[in-house]
Design a protein around this motif. Sequence first.
Motif, PDB file in Angstrom:
ATOM      1  N   ASP A 157       0.812  -1.223   0.000  1.00 31.62           N
ATOM      2  CA  ASP A 157       0.000   0.000   0.000  1.00 31.62           C
ATOM      3  C   ASP A 157       0.846   1.275   0.000  1.00 31.62           C
ATOM      4  O   ASP A 157       0.319   2.358   0.276  1.00 31.62           O
ATOM      5  N   GLU A 158       2.139   1.156  -0.289  1.00 26.64           N
ATOM      6  CA  GLU A 158       2.985   2.345  -0.410  1.00 26.64           C
ATOM      7  C   GLU A 158       3.614   2.370  -1.797  1.00 26.64           C
ATOM      8  O   GLU A 158       3.850   1.337  -2.418  1.00 26.64           O
ATOM      9  N   ASP A 159       3.881   3.571  -2.262  1.00 26.09           N
ATOM     10  CA  ASP A 159       4.469   3.735  -3.591  1.00 26.09           C
ATOM     11  C   ASP A 159       5.956   3.400  -3.588  1.00 26.09           C
ATOM     12  O   ASP A 159       6.644   3.565  -2.573  1.00 26.09           O
ATOM     13  N   LEU A 160       6.434   2.939  -4.730  1.00 26.32           N
ATOM     14  CA  LEU A 160       7.859   2.775  -4.988  1.00 26.32           C
ATOM     15  C   LEU A 160       8.222   3.652  -6.178  1.00 26.32           C
ATOM     16  O   LEU A 160       7.359   4.059  -6.958  1.00 26.32           O
ATOM     17  N   ASP A 161       9.501   3.959  -6.315  1.00 26.76           N
ATOM     18  CA  ASP A 161       9.960   4.738  -7.458  1.00 26.76           C
ATOM     19  C   ASP A 161      10.343   3.858  -8.633  1.00 26.76           C
ATOM     20  O   ASP A 161      10.254   4.272  -9.789  1.00 26.76           O
ATOM     21  N   VAL A 162      10.753   2.619  -8.344  1.00 27.93           N
ATOM     22  CA  VAL A 162      11.154   1.673  -9.383  1.00 27.93           C
ATOM     23  C   VAL A 162      11.200   0.292  -8.750  1.00 27.93           C
ATOM     24  O   VAL A 162      11.465   0.151  -7.550  1.00 27.93           O
ATOM     25  N   ILE A 163      10.916  -0.732  -9.555  1.00 28.08           N
ATOM     26  CA  ILE A 163      11.039  -2.123  -9.112  1.00 28.08           C
ATOM     27  C   ILE A 163      11.932  -2.855 -10.101  1.00 28.08           C
ATOM     28  O   ILE A 163      11.736  -2.766 -11.320  1.00 28.08           O
ATOM     29  N   CYS A 164      12.915  -3.579  -9.578  1.00 29.29           N
ATOM     30  CA  CYS A 164      13.800  -4.390 -10.416  1.00 29.29           C
ATOM     31  C   CYS A 164      13.489  -5.864 -10.205  1.00 29.29           C
ATOM     32  O   CYS A 164      13.440  -6.320  -9.051  1.00 29.29           O
ATOM     33  N   TYR A 165      13.300  -6.591 -11.287  1.00 27.96           N
ATOM     34  CA  TYR A 165      13.219  -8.050 -11.214  1.00 27.96           C
ATOM     35  C   TYR A 165      14.586  -8.588 -11.572  1.00 27.96           C
ATOM     36  O   TYR A 165      15.050  -8.441 -12.703  1.00 27.96           O
ATOM     37  N   SER A 166      15.243  -9.205 -10.615  1.00 24.34           N
ATOM     38  CA  SER A 166      16.655  -9.516 -10.775  1.00 24.34           C
ATOM     39  C   SER A 166      16.889 -10.950 -11.241  1.00 24.34           C
ATOM     40  O   SER A 166      17.399 -11.791 -10.508  1.00 24.34           O
ATOM     41  N   CYS A 167      16.528 -11.209 -12.497  1.00 28.73           N
ATOM     42  CA  CYS A 167      16.909 -12.470 -13.138  1.00 28.73           C
ATOM     43  C   CYS A 167      16.965 -12.241 -14.639  1.00 28.73           C
ATOM     44  O   CYS A 167      15.925 -11.995 -15.269  1.00 28.73           O
ATOM     45  N   THR A 168      18.150 -12.315 -15.193  1.00 31.25           N
ATOM     46  CA  THR A 168      18.338 -12.021 -16.617  1.00 31.25           C
ATOM     47  C   THR A 168      17.722 -13.098 -17.493  1.00 31.25           C
ATOM     48  O   THR A 168      16.945 -12.811 -18.411  1.00 31.25           O
ATOM     49  N   SER A 169      18.065 -14.348 -17.225  1.00 30.38           N
ATOM     50  CA  SER A 169      17.608 -15.436 -18.096  1.00 30.38           C
ATOM     51  C   SER A 169      16.098 -15.616 -18.018  1.00 30.38           C
ATOM     52  O   SER A 169      15.450 -15.881 -19.044  1.00 30.38           O
ATOM     53  N   ALA A 170      15.498 -15.438 -16.839  1.00 28.44           N
ATOM     54  CA  ALA A 170      14.043 -15.547 -16.729  1.00 28.44           C
ATOM     55  C   ALA A 170      13.360 -14.394 -17.449  1.00 28.44           C
ATOM     56  O   ALA A 170      12.304 -14.568 -18.077  1.00 28.44           O
ATOM     57  N   SER A 171      13.948 -13.213 -17.385  1.00 22.34           N
ATOM     58  CA  SER A 171      13.370 -12.068 -18.092  1.00 22.34           C
ATOM     59  C   SER A 171      13.347 -12.324 -19.595  1.00 22.34           C
ATOM     60  O   SER A 171      12.410 -11.915 -20.293  1.00 22.34           O
ATOM     61  N   VAL A 172      14.366 -12.998 -20.094  1.00 22.74           N
ATOM     62  CA  VAL A 172      14.434 -13.295 -21.518  1.00 22.74           C
ATOM     63  C   VAL A 172      13.362 -14.316 -21.908  1.00 22.74           C
ATOM     64  O   VAL A 172      12.645 -14.130 -22.903  1.00 22.74           O
ATOM     65  N   VAL A 173      13.217 -15.392 -21.126  1.00 26.68           N
ATOM     66  CA  VAL A 173      12.277 -16.445 -21.542  1.00 26.68           C
ATOM     67  C   VAL A 173      10.825 -16.080 -21.226  1.00 26.68           C
ATOM     68  O   VAL A 173       9.908 -16.493 -21.944  1.00 26.68           O
ATOM     69  N   ILE A 174      10.590 -15.309 -20.158  1.00 23.98           N
ATOM     70  CA  ILE A 174       9.227 -14.868 -19.835  1.00 23.98           C
ATOM     71  C   ILE A 174       8.832 -13.689 -20.706  1.00 23.98           C
ATOM     72  O   ILE A 174       7.706 -13.599 -21.205  1.00 23.98           O
ATOM     73  N   GLY A 175       9.757 -12.760 -20.881  1.00 24.56           N
ATOM     74  CA  GLY A 175       9.505 -11.559 -21.676  1.00 24.56           C
ATOM     75  C   GLY A 175       9.395 -10.327 -20.804  1.00 24.56           C
ATOM     76  O   GLY A 175       8.716 -10.337 -19.774  1.00 24.56           O
ATOM     77  N   ASP A 176      10.079  -9.259 -21.202  1.00 22.39           N
ATOM     78  CA  ASP A 176      10.075  -8.014 -20.428  1.00 22.39           C
ATOM     79  C   ASP A 176       8.658  -7.494 -20.208  1.00 22.39           C
ATOM     80  O   ASP A 176       8.309  -7.073 -19.101  1.00 22.39           O
ATOM     81  N   ASP A 177       7.834  -7.511 -21.242  1.00 19.90           N
ATOM     82  CA  ASP A 177       6.486  -6.957 -21.132  1.00 19.90           C
ATOM     83  C   ASP A 177       5.625  -7.759 -20.155  1.00 19.90           C
ATOM     84  O   ASP A 177       4.846  -7.185 -19.377  1.00 19.90           O
ATOM     85  N   ASP A 178       5.747  -9.084 -20.185  1.00 16.85           N
ATOM     86  CA  ASP A 178       4.953  -9.919 -19.275  1.00 16.85           C
ATOM     87  C   ASP A 178       5.403  -9.740 -17.827  1.00 16.85           C
ATOM     88  O   ASP A 178       4.581  -9.785 -16.904  1.00 16.85           O
ATOM     89  N   ILE A 179       6.695  -9.543 -17.620  1.00 15.70           N
ATOM     90  CA  ILE A 179       7.187  -9.288 -16.264  1.00 15.70           C
ATOM     91  C   ILE A 179       6.673  -7.948 -15.761  1.00 15.70           C
ATOM     92  O   ILE A 179       6.197  -7.834 -14.627  1.00 15.70           O
ATOM     93  N   GLU A 180       6.736  -6.934 -16.606  1.00 12.92           N
ATOM     94  CA  GLU A 180       6.219  -5.625 -16.219  1.00 12.92           C
ATOM     95  C   GLU A 180       4.737  -5.711 -15.874  1.00 12.92           C
ATOM     96  O   GLU A 180       4.288  -5.145 -14.860  1.00 12.92           O
TER      97      GLU A 180
END
Length: 259
Positions: free
Chosen positions: A84-107
């Motif tokens: 219930d609080e705002d963040l300025d940015v969120i990082c998902y810290s896995c390169t290979s998963a980001s590639v196979v899942i897709g940046d847009d789907d992670i976002e």
Amino acid sequence: MDVFPTIRQTGMPLDFDDRPLAKRVGLVILATDHTTEPDFQRMVASDRIGLYTARIPYANPTTPDNLRRMQPSLTEGARLILPDEDLDVICYSCTSASVVIGDDDIEAAINRAKPGIPVVTPPLATVRGLQAVGARRISILTPYTIETSTPMAQYFAAKGFEIASFTCFGLEDDREMARINPQSLICAAREATAKDADALFISCTAVRAAGVAHAIEQAIDKPVVSSNLATAWATLRICDDNAPRPELGRLMAQPMAGW
């Protein structure tokens, strides 16, 4: 029997800041991650920028199928960071998963819990970082198997980069990847970098490459972009921290044109 004075509640008025720290960075990391938090504490955290971490389930080996299995956990992981609080940015810290899942789907998954918050993934931050240092033809070094490295090659080729060389270590356990000695990384990076490459990308948030990026640059005389270096750079720029820090690598002296 304890004897102590009567406890008194003061009526003195208190002033409250809007936030304990000016900027809030959320990290969604793997349960097995040894490297992201130390790297971000060293490169990002300050008396102005705070780090707030959630860990999500992950089971080795590091294969495309296992990496995809993290996707359903992303929303709940993000929801646990300062609910219930705002963040300025969120990082998902896995390169290979980001590639196979897709940046847009992670976002999309993270924004279901934290709507409208910028989401940084390591491969997308790397694309921005490579562009910032003027690289079009790149060498890539990963700790993964050939099976897990193949989607990485396809990702960067689809982003318009020429791949001069691609080298992998053949490891399957991200905890073992985190144990690679930094000096070994320097030697491997020198061997993996093609002479005609504009820059070297070292993939994987588990690998301790960010700490020796500057040393690798001295060894190969080319810019180095690693997963954690790129995400830290992008995070700082999103948090309006544009101070050049070339001692961390050439990328950290570059501006970022939006996100």
